[in-house]
Design a protein around this motif. Structure first.
Motif, PDB file in Angstrom:
ATOM      1  N   MET A 132       0.849  -1.181   0.000  1.00  0.00           N
ATOM      2  CA  MET A 132       0.000   0.000   0.000  1.00  0.00           C
ATOM      3  C   MET A 132       0.888   1.236   0.000  1.00  0.00           C
ATOM      4  O   MET A 132       1.827   1.337   0.768  1.00  0.00           O
ATOM      5  N   ARG A 133       0.583   2.170  -0.870  1.00  0.00           N
ATOM      6  CA  ARG A 133       1.364   3.402  -0.955  1.00  0.00           C
ATOM      7  C   ARG A 133       0.922   4.378   0.121  1.00  0.00           C
ATOM      8  O   ARG A 133      -0.260   4.498   0.415  1.00  0.00           O
ATOM      9  N   ASN A 134       1.884   5.082   0.706  1.00  0.00           N
ATOM     10  CA  ASN A 134       1.591   6.027   1.781  1.00  0.00           C
ATOM     11  C   ASN A 134       0.691   7.165   1.342  1.00  0.00           C
ATOM     12  O   ASN A 134      -0.093   7.668   2.137  1.00  0.00           O
ATOM     13  N   ASP A 135       0.774   7.581   0.078  1.00  0.00           N
ATOM     14  CA  ASP A 135      -0.055   8.698  -0.366  1.00  0.00           C
ATOM     15  C   ASP A 135      -1.523   8.301  -0.516  1.00  0.00           C
ATOM     16  O   ASP A 135      -2.383   9.133  -0.728  1.00  0.00           O
ATOM     17  N   ARG A 136      -1.827   7.051  -0.365  1.00  0.00           N
ATOM     18  CA  ARG A 136      -3.205   6.569  -0.450  1.00  0.00           C
ATOM     19  C   ARG A 136      -3.861   6.454   0.932  1.00  0.00           C
ATOM     20  O   ARG A 136      -5.042   6.214   1.034  1.00  0.00           O
ATOM     21  N   LEU A 137      -3.065   6.578   1.985  1.00  0.00           N
ATOM     22  CA  LEU A 137      -3.609   6.481   3.332  1.00  0.00           C
ATOM     23  C   LEU A 137      -4.445   7.715   3.641  1.00  0.00           C
ATOM     24  O   LEU A 137      -4.062   8.833   3.316  1.00  0.00           O
ATOM     25  N   VAL A 138      -5.568   7.494   4.269  1.00  0.00           N
ATOM     26  CA  VAL A 138      -6.441   8.598   4.660  1.00  0.00           C
ATOM     27  C   VAL A 138      -6.564   8.569   6.175  1.00  0.00           C
ATOM     28  O   VAL A 138      -6.855   7.533   6.757  1.00  0.00           O
ATOM     29  N   LEU A 139      -6.327   9.724   6.790  1.00  0.00           N
ATOM     30  CA  LEU A 139      -6.474   9.817   8.238  1.00  0.00           C
ATOM     31  C   LEU A 139      -7.953   9.912   8.567  1.00  0.00           C
ATOM     32  O   LEU A 139      -8.619  10.885   8.245  1.00  0.00           O
ATOM     33  N   LYS A 140      -8.475   8.877   9.173  1.00  0.00           N
ATOM     34  CA  LYS A 140      -9.886   8.823   9.577  1.00  0.00           C
ATOM     35  C   LYS A 140      -9.978   9.216  11.049  1.00  0.00           C
ATOM     36  O   LYS A 140      -8.966   9.320  11.737  1.00  0.00           O
ATOM     37  N   ASN A 141     -11.204   9.410  11.518  1.00  0.00           N
ATOM     38  CA  ASN A 141     -11.353   9.785  12.919  1.00  0.00           C
ATOM     39  C   ASN A 141     -12.702   9.331  13.468  1.00  0.00           C
ATOM     40  O   ASN A 141     -13.614   8.999  12.724  1.00  0.00           O
ATOM     41  N   LYS A 142     -12.772   9.344  14.773  1.00  0.00           N
ATOM     42  CA  LYS A 142     -13.993   9.011  15.501  1.00  0.00           C
ATOM     43  C   LYS A 142     -14.453  10.240  16.278  1.00  0.00           C
ATOM     44  O   LYS A 142     -15.005  10.144  17.365  1.00  0.00           O
ATOM     45  N   LEU A 143     -14.224  11.392  15.686  1.00  0.00           N
ATOM     46  CA  LEU A 143     -14.486  12.660  16.346  1.00  0.00           C
ATOM     47  C   LEU A 143     -15.955  12.859  16.689  1.00  0.00           C
ATOM     48  O   LEU A 143     -16.293  13.262  17.802  1.00  0.00           O
ATOM     49  N   LYS A 144     -16.831  12.541  15.750  1.00  0.00           N
ATOM     50  CA  LYS A 144     -18.263  12.736  15.976  1.00  0.00           C
ATOM     51  C   LYS A 144     -18.753  11.900  17.160  1.00  0.00           C
ATOM     52  O   LYS A 144     -19.509  12.380  18.008  1.00  0.00           O
ATOM     53  N   VAL A 145     -18.305  10.662  17.236  1.00  0.00           N
ATOM     54  CA  VAL A 145     -18.693   9.772  18.334  1.00  0.00           C
ATOM     55  C   VAL A 145     -18.143  10.295  19.659  1.00  0.00           C
ATOM     56  O   VAL A 145     -18.854  10.333  20.667  1.00  0.00           O
ATOM     57  N   ALA A 146     -16.885  10.720  19.645  1.00  0.00           N
ATOM     58  CA  ALA A 146     -16.261  11.224  20.871  1.00  0.00           C
ATOM     59  C   ALA A 146     -16.956  12.497  21.353  1.00  0.00           C
ATOM     60  O   ALA A 146     -17.137  12.689  22.558  1.00  0.00           O
ATOM     61  N   ARG A 147     -17.365  13.345  20.420  1.00  0.00           N
ATOM     62  CA  ARG A 147     -18.108  14.561  20.801  1.00  0.00           C
ATOM     63  C   ARG A 147     -19.433  14.192  21.443  1.00  0.00           C
ATOM     64  O   ARG A 147     -19.824  14.763  22.461  1.00  0.00           O
ATOM     65  N   ALA A 148     -20.111  13.219  20.865  1.00  0.00           N
ATOM     66  CA  ALA A 148     -21.412  12.791  21.391  1.00  0.00           C
ATOM     67  C   ALA A 148     -21.265  12.231  22.807  1.00  0.00           C
ATOM     68  O   ALA A 148     -22.095  12.513  23.675  1.00  0.00           O
ATOM     69  N   GLU A 149     -20.201  11.473  23.029  1.00  0.00           N
ATOM     70  CA  GLU A 149     -19.957  10.912  24.361  1.00  0.00           C
ATOM     71  C   GLU A 149     -19.788  12.002  25.414  1.00  0.00           C
ATOM     72  O   GLU A 149     -20.151  11.815  26.573  1.00  0.00           O
ATOM     73  N   LYS A 150     -19.209  13.136  25.011  1.00  0.00           N
ATOM     74  CA  LYS A 150     -18.968  14.248  25.931  1.00  0.00           C
ATOM     75  C   LYS A 150     -20.062  15.314  25.855  1.00  0.00           C
ATOM     76  O   LYS A 150     -19.976  16.336  26.530  1.00  0.00           O
ATOM     77  N   SER A 151     -21.063  15.085  25.004  1.00  0.00           N
ATOM     78  CA  SER A 151     -22.143  16.067  24.790  1.00  0.00           C
ATOM     79  C   SER A 151     -21.597  17.441  24.399  1.00  0.00           C
ATOM     80  O   SER A 151     -22.030  18.469  24.910  1.00  0.00           O
TER      81      SER A 151
END
Length: 70
Positions: free
Chosen positions: A1-20
């Motif tokens: 897998m080429r490094n330029d194809r990696l996409v930084l994903k996140n769980k930000l929306k879920v973490a925000r919901a957990e903290k309201s």
């Protein structure tokens, strides 16, 4: 897998919901616009290391709990 194809994903929306915390409040906590938070959540913007760290601190999460490569 080429490094330029990696996409930084996140769980930000879920973490925000957990903290309201909505996008606007998180944006204020870390010093960016609400649109920036939205763009991070939809993978349209990759946060800097500093911003990612500030988000982790604001949400009381470790980097690897919020961000991952796919």
């Amino acid at each position: 897998m080429r490094n330029d194809r990696l996409v930084l994903k996140n769980k930000l929306k879920v973490a925000r919901a957990e903290k309201s915390i909505n996008q606007n409040n998180l944006a204020k906590l870390v010093g960016v616009s609400r649109q920036t938070i939205s763009n991070i959540e939809t993978y349209e913007y990759v946060p800097s290391a500093k911003l990612a760290l500030l988000i982790c601190i604001a949400l009381d999460k470790k980097f690897e709990e919020l961000f991952y490569f796919e």
